[in-house]
Design a protein around this motif. Structure first.
Motif, PDB file in Angstrom:
ATOM      1  N   THR A 421       0.837  -1.205   0.000  1.00 52.64           N
ATOM      2  CA  THR A 421       0.000   0.000   0.000  1.00 52.64           C
ATOM      3  C   THR A 421       0.873   1.257   0.000  1.00 52.64           C
ATOM      4  O   THR A 421       0.549   2.239  -0.666  1.00 52.64           O
ATOM      5  CB  THR A 421      -0.951   0.034   1.215  1.00 52.64           C
ATOM      6  OG1 THR A 421      -0.203  -0.089   2.424  1.00 52.64           O
ATOM      7  CG2 THR A 421      -1.983  -1.062   1.143  1.00 52.64           C
ATOM      8  N   TYR A 422       1.996   1.177   0.720  1.00 55.27           N
ATOM      9  CA  TYR A 422       2.921   2.319   0.734  1.00 55.27           C
ATOM     10  C   TYR A 422       3.490   2.567  -0.668  1.00 55.27           C
ATOM     11  O   TYR A 422       3.491   3.695  -1.176  1.00 55.27           O
ATOM     12  CB  TYR A 422       4.059   2.069   1.731  1.00 55.27           C
ATOM     13  CG  TYR A 422       5.178   3.081   1.611  1.00 55.27           C
ATOM     14  CD1 TYR A 422       5.064   4.339   2.199  1.00 55.27           C
ATOM     15  CD2 TYR A 422       6.319   2.797   0.870  1.00 55.27           C
ATOM     16  CE1 TYR A 422       6.072   5.293   2.054  1.00 55.27           C
ATOM     17  CE2 TYR A 422       7.321   3.733   0.714  1.00 55.27           C
ATOM     18  CZ  TYR A 422       7.191   4.976   1.314  1.00 55.27           C
ATOM     19  OH  TYR A 422       8.182   5.908   1.154  1.00 55.27           O
ATOM     20  N   ILE A 423       3.983   1.487  -1.318  1.00 51.65           N
ATOM     21  CA  ILE A 423       4.612   1.632  -2.634  1.00 51.65           C
ATOM     22  C   ILE A 423       3.584   2.035  -3.689  1.00 51.65           C
ATOM     23  O   ILE A 423       3.842   2.914  -4.525  1.00 51.65           O
ATOM     24  CB  ILE A 423       5.318   0.315  -3.038  1.00 51.65           C
ATOM     25  CG1 ILE A 423       6.535   0.072  -2.128  1.00 51.65           C
ATOM     26  CG2 ILE A 423       5.744   0.335  -4.500  1.00 51.65           C
ATOM     27  CD1 ILE A 423       7.583   1.167  -2.138  1.00 51.65           C
ATOM     28  N   LEU A 424       2.405   1.420  -3.668  1.00 46.63           N
ATOM     29  CA  LEU A 424       1.355   1.784  -4.631  1.00 46.63           C
ATOM     30  C   LEU A 424       0.941   3.242  -4.458  1.00 46.63           C
ATOM     31  O   LEU A 424       0.731   3.953  -5.449  1.00 46.63           O
ATOM     32  CB  LEU A 424       0.136   0.870  -4.459  1.00 46.63           C
ATOM     33  CG  LEU A 424       0.279  -0.547  -5.005  1.00 46.63           C
ATOM     34  CD1 LEU A 424      -0.828  -1.435  -4.461  1.00 46.63           C
ATOM     35  CD2 LEU A 424       0.242  -0.544  -6.533  1.00 46.63           C
ATOM     36  N   SER A 425       0.832   3.660  -3.218  1.00 47.83           N
ATOM     37  CA  SER A 425       0.459   5.056  -2.945  1.00 47.83           C
ATOM     38  C   SER A 425       1.535   6.006  -3.453  1.00 47.83           C
ATOM     39  O   SER A 425       1.237   7.057  -4.020  1.00 47.83           O
ATOM     40  CB  SER A 425       0.245   5.259  -1.444  1.00 47.83           C
ATOM     41  OG  SER A 425      -0.747   4.382  -0.964  1.00 47.83           O
ATOM     42  N   SER A 426       2.795   5.615  -3.285  1.00 44.88           N
ATOM     43  CA  SER A 426       3.897   6.429  -3.785  1.00 44.88           C
ATOM     44  C   SER A 426       3.878   6.479  -5.306  1.00 44.88           C
ATOM     45  O   SER A 426       4.044   7.551  -5.907  1.00 44.88           O
ATOM     46  CB  SER A 426       5.229   5.843  -3.289  1.00 44.88           C
ATOM     47  OG  SER A 426       6.316   6.577  -3.807  1.00 44.88           O
ATOM     48  N   LYS A 440      -3.525   5.268   0.570  1.00 48.45           N
ATOM     49  CA  LYS A 440      -3.169   3.960   1.150  1.00 48.45           C
ATOM     50  C   LYS A 440      -4.422   3.129   1.424  1.00 48.45           C
ATOM     51  O   LYS A 440      -4.450   1.907   1.164  1.00 48.45           O
ATOM     52  CB  LYS A 440      -2.382   4.146   2.456  1.00 48.45           C
ATOM     53  CG  LYS A 440      -1.003   4.745   2.284  1.00 48.45           C
ATOM     54  CD  LYS A 440      -0.340   4.831   3.653  1.00 48.45           C
ATOM     55  CE  LYS A 440       0.990   5.538   3.609  1.00 48.45           C
ATOM     56  NZ  LYS A 440       1.603   5.674   4.942  1.00 48.45           N
ATOM     57  N   VAL A 441      -5.452   3.764   1.956  1.00 49.55           N
ATOM     58  CA  VAL A 441      -6.708   3.051   2.250  1.00 49.55           C
ATOM     59  C   VAL A 441      -7.335   2.503   0.966  1.00 49.55           C
ATOM     60  O   VAL A 441      -7.764   1.353   0.914  1.00 49.55           O
ATOM     61  CB  VAL A 441      -7.697   3.983   2.994  1.00 49.55           C
ATOM     62  CG1 VAL A 441      -9.066   3.322   3.126  1.00 49.55           C
ATOM     63  CG2 VAL A 441      -7.145   4.355   4.376  1.00 49.55           C
ATOM     64  N   ILE A 442      -7.373   3.346  -0.088  1.00 47.69           N
ATOM     65  CA  ILE A 442      -7.942   2.912  -1.378  1.00 47.69           C
ATOM     66  C   ILE A 442      -7.226   1.662  -1.878  1.00 47.69           C
ATOM     67  O   ILE A 442      -7.853   0.664  -2.240  1.00 47.69           O
ATOM     68  CB  ILE A 442      -7.820   4.040  -2.434  1.00 47.69           C
ATOM     69  CG1 ILE A 442      -8.695   5.233  -2.058  1.00 47.69           C
ATOM     70  CG2 ILE A 442      -8.188   3.521  -3.833  1.00 47.69           C
ATOM     71  CD1 ILE A 442     -10.171   5.018  -2.199  1.00 47.69           C
TER      72      ILE A 442
END
Length: 502
Positions: A421-426, A440-442
Motif C-alpha cells: 500500500t505504501y509503494i502503490l500510494s507512492s 493507502k486506504v484505497i
C-alpha cells in the motif's frame, strides 16, 4: 505535501482498471478464471524463452556492475551512509520479497518435485528424486528470482537518492523512451496494475495456507467464508499499520517476521534430522551451483511436457509481475548503500536464508517420507496448502509450531500488504516518499478485494495465472531498465570527466 498531489491520471486509470477486474471477477468468477488461464497459457508457451533468457541476463548484469568501477557508487550522496541497520534492512528485504510465499512453498515445492519429478526419466519418491527436488527448489528461490527485484530496485534507488528524482518506473527508463507523457503514464499504470496483481496473488496464497493451518490445528473447514474473515481481519490490521508510516509499522513488523522465522528455523533445524538437513543443504548448494546455467536456460522443445512452464517460467513471470513493488520497496530501504553492498545484500543474503529454510523444512519432510513412510508428499499432492502443517506432525510440539507458523504467515501477509500500500500510494502520488493516508486506504481495500475475487474465481490456479497477466510487457520494461541504467552511469562518468578537465 499538497493533499491533492495524488490526483493524477496514474491513480485514476490504474484504480479504475483494478476496480473493473474486481467487479467482473465477483460477478463472473468462472469466466474471470478462464480468461486468466488463457492469458497465462499464451504468455508462458509463446514467451517462456524470453523469461528465461531475460532473467539469466539480469544475473550477469548485476554481478558485472557490482564488480566494476561502478560498484563503489553510493545510492545517495557519496558521503551518505545506510539508513537502516543490516539486520533491519535484511528483515525488510526478506518480508517484502518473500512474504508468505516461502512459508507456503518451503515444504510444498520440494515435496511436489519429489512426487512429480522435473525429469520424465526420473522415478518419483526415490533418493535421487529427493536430491533433484532440493536442488531445483534452491534454484527457484535463489539468485535468479532476486535479480529481477534488484534490477528494478537499483535504478529506482539511484534515481531517487543519487539523482534526486522520483521513484517512478517511467523515470527509470526515460533515458531510453524519452519524455513522452503518454508512454510514461502507460508504463506507470502498468507497473501499478502488475503490483496489485502480484501482491493479491501472494495474499491469496497466504490466506489459503492460513486456512490450511487452521484446518490442521483447530479443525476449521477449508471454506471461502473462513478465507474472507482472514482477509477482512488482515485488511484492518495492515491499514492500521500503514497509517503509522515506514519507520514504525513496517519496520517493526519486518523485525518480528525475521525474528519469528529464525525461531521456527532454529527449532526445526535442531529438533528435526539436523545432520540430514546440513548434508542436504550443502549438497543442494552444490547441485544448484553446478546446474545453474542448465536450469536457467532449460526448455523442453524436443520431449514436450509442461513441468518447466508450470514451475520455472511461472516463478520468473511471477517475480517479474511482483518486481515493481518489491523493487520500489527495496530501493526505498537501501538509501546510502553502495551498488556493491546493494547487489550483495539483495542477491546473496535473502536467497541464502531461503535455501536454509527449504533445507530445514523441506529436508525434514523428505527425510521422514524416505525413512519413516509418513506420506507427506501424497498429502501435499492432494492439497499444497497443508504441506507445512503435515511436516509439523513429524516433529515435537506440533500444535505450538502450527500456531507460531499461522502467526508468522499472518504477520508476513500484513507486512507485504502494508509495504504494497505504501509503494502503490507512492507510485500513484507522483513518486512521493510520504503519500497521504487516503490513497493507502484505497489501495489496501482494492488489493484485498482482488485477492478475494481470485479465491472465488478458482483458488490457487486463478491466483497463479492472474498474477502473470502483466509479466510479459513488464519483461520488456525490465530490459529497457538495464539499458537505461547503463546509460545513466555512463553519462554521469562523462560529466565527471568533463568537470575534471575544466
Amino acid at each position: 505535501m499538497n493533499k491533492h498531489s495524488y490526483k493524477n491520471p496514474i491513480f485514476f486509470i490504474s484504480a479504475f482498471v483494478i476496480l473493473i477486474l474486481v467487479i467482473y471477477g465477483a460477478f463472473f468468477p468462472g469466466k474471470f478464471g478462464q480468461i486468466a488461464e488463457m492469458l497465462f497459457n499464451f504468455t508462458t508457451v509463446s514467451f517462456g524463452w524470453l523469461y528465461l533468457l531475460a532473467v539469466f541476463v539480469f544475473v550477469l548484469f548485476l554481478i558485472g556492475i557490482s564488480m566494476s568501477k561502478y560498484g563503489k557508487v553510493r545510492l545517495g550522496p557519496q558521503n551518505s551512509r545506510p539508513e537502516y541497520s543490516f539486520f533491519t534492512w535484511i528483515g525488510m528485504l526478506f518480508s517484502a520479497g518473500f512474504g508468505a510465499g516461502l512459508v507456503f512453498w518451503g515444504v510444498a515445492e520440494p515435496m511436489s518435485h519429489f512426487f512429480t519429478t522435473p525429469f520424465t526419466e526420473l522415478e518419483p519418491k526415490t533418493e535421487e528424486a529427493a536430491r533433484i527436488a532440493m536442488g531445483y527448489s534452491f534454484f527457484h528461490w535463489g539468485v535468479s528470482q532476486w535479480s529481477v527485484f534488484a534490477v528494478v530496485g537499483l535504478i529506482i534507488a539511484y534515481n531517487q537518492f543519487r539523482k534526486e528524482k522520483n521513484g517512478l518506473i517511467s523515470t527509470a527508463i526515460k533515458p531510453v523512451i524519452g519524455k513522452s507523457k503518454f508512454v510514461g503514464g502507460t508504463i506507470d499504470s502498468l507497473a501499478v496494475i502488475a503490483t496489485v496483481m502480484g501482491v493479491a496473488t501472494s495474499l491469496g496464497l497466504g490466506i489459503l495456507q492460513m486456512n490450511g493451518g487452521l484446518k490442521s490445528t483447530f479443525g476449521l473447514p477449508n471454506s471461502i467464508i473462513i478465507q474472507l474473515i482472514i482477509a477482512i481481519v488482515m485488511l484492518v490490521l495492515y491499514l492500521l499499520s500503514s497509517s503509522t508510516g515506514l519507520n514504525k509499522g513496517i519496520k517493526w513488523l519486518s523485525n518480528i517476521n525475521l525474528g519469528l522465522c529464525l525461531v521456527l528455523l532454529l527449532f526445526v533445524f535442531f529438533s528435526g534430522p539436523t545432520i540430514f538437513i546440513l548434508n542436504s543443504f550443502v549438497l543442494g548448494l552444490g547441485d544448484y551451483l553446478t546446474n545453474f546455467i542448465e536450469y536457467s536456460l532449460r526448455l523442453t522443445p524436443y520431449q514436450g511436457g509442461s513441468w518447466v512452464r508450470d514451475w520455472t517460467i511461472f516463478y520468473w513471470a511471477w517475480a517479474i509481475a511482483w518486481s515493481p513493488f518489491v523493487g520500489a520497496f527495496v530501493a526505498r530501504v537501501s538509501r546510502g548503500r553502495t551498488i556493491r553492498e546493494f547487489v550483495f545484500g539483495v542477491l546473496i543474503v535473502p536467497p541464502a536464508i531461503a535455501c536454509l529454510w527449504i533445507a530445514s523444512f523441506g529436508g525434514t519432510a523428505l527425510y521422514h517420507d524416505l525413512n519413516s513412510g509418513t506420506g507427506i508428499a501424497d498429502a501435499v499432492h492432494e492439497d499444497v496448502a497443508v504441506a507445512l502443517f503435515e511436516t509439523f506432525n513429524a516433529l515435537p510440539l506440533t500444535d505450538v509450531l502450527s500456531i507460531l507458523s499461522i502467526l508468522l504467515i499472518f504477520t508476513f501477509l500484513v507486512t507485504s500488504a502494508d509495504s504494497a500500500t505504501y509503494i502503490l500510494s507512492s507510485m500513484t502520488s507522483k513518486g512521493s516518499l510520504n503519500p497521504v493516508l487516503f490513497v493507502k486506504v484505497i489501495w489496501g481495500v482494492l488489493i484485498t478485494a482482488i485477492a478475494v475475487v481470485l479465491l472465488l474465481a478458482g483458488g490457487l490456479d486463478a491466483l497463479q495465472t492472474a498474477s502473470l497477466i502483466s509479466a510479459l510487457p513488464f519483461t520488456i520494461i525490465l530490459i529497457l531498465i538495464v539499458i537505461a541504467f547503463l546509460r545513466l552511469l555512463k553519462n554521469s562518468q562523462t560529466l565527471k570527466k568533463e568537470k575534471g578537465e575544466k
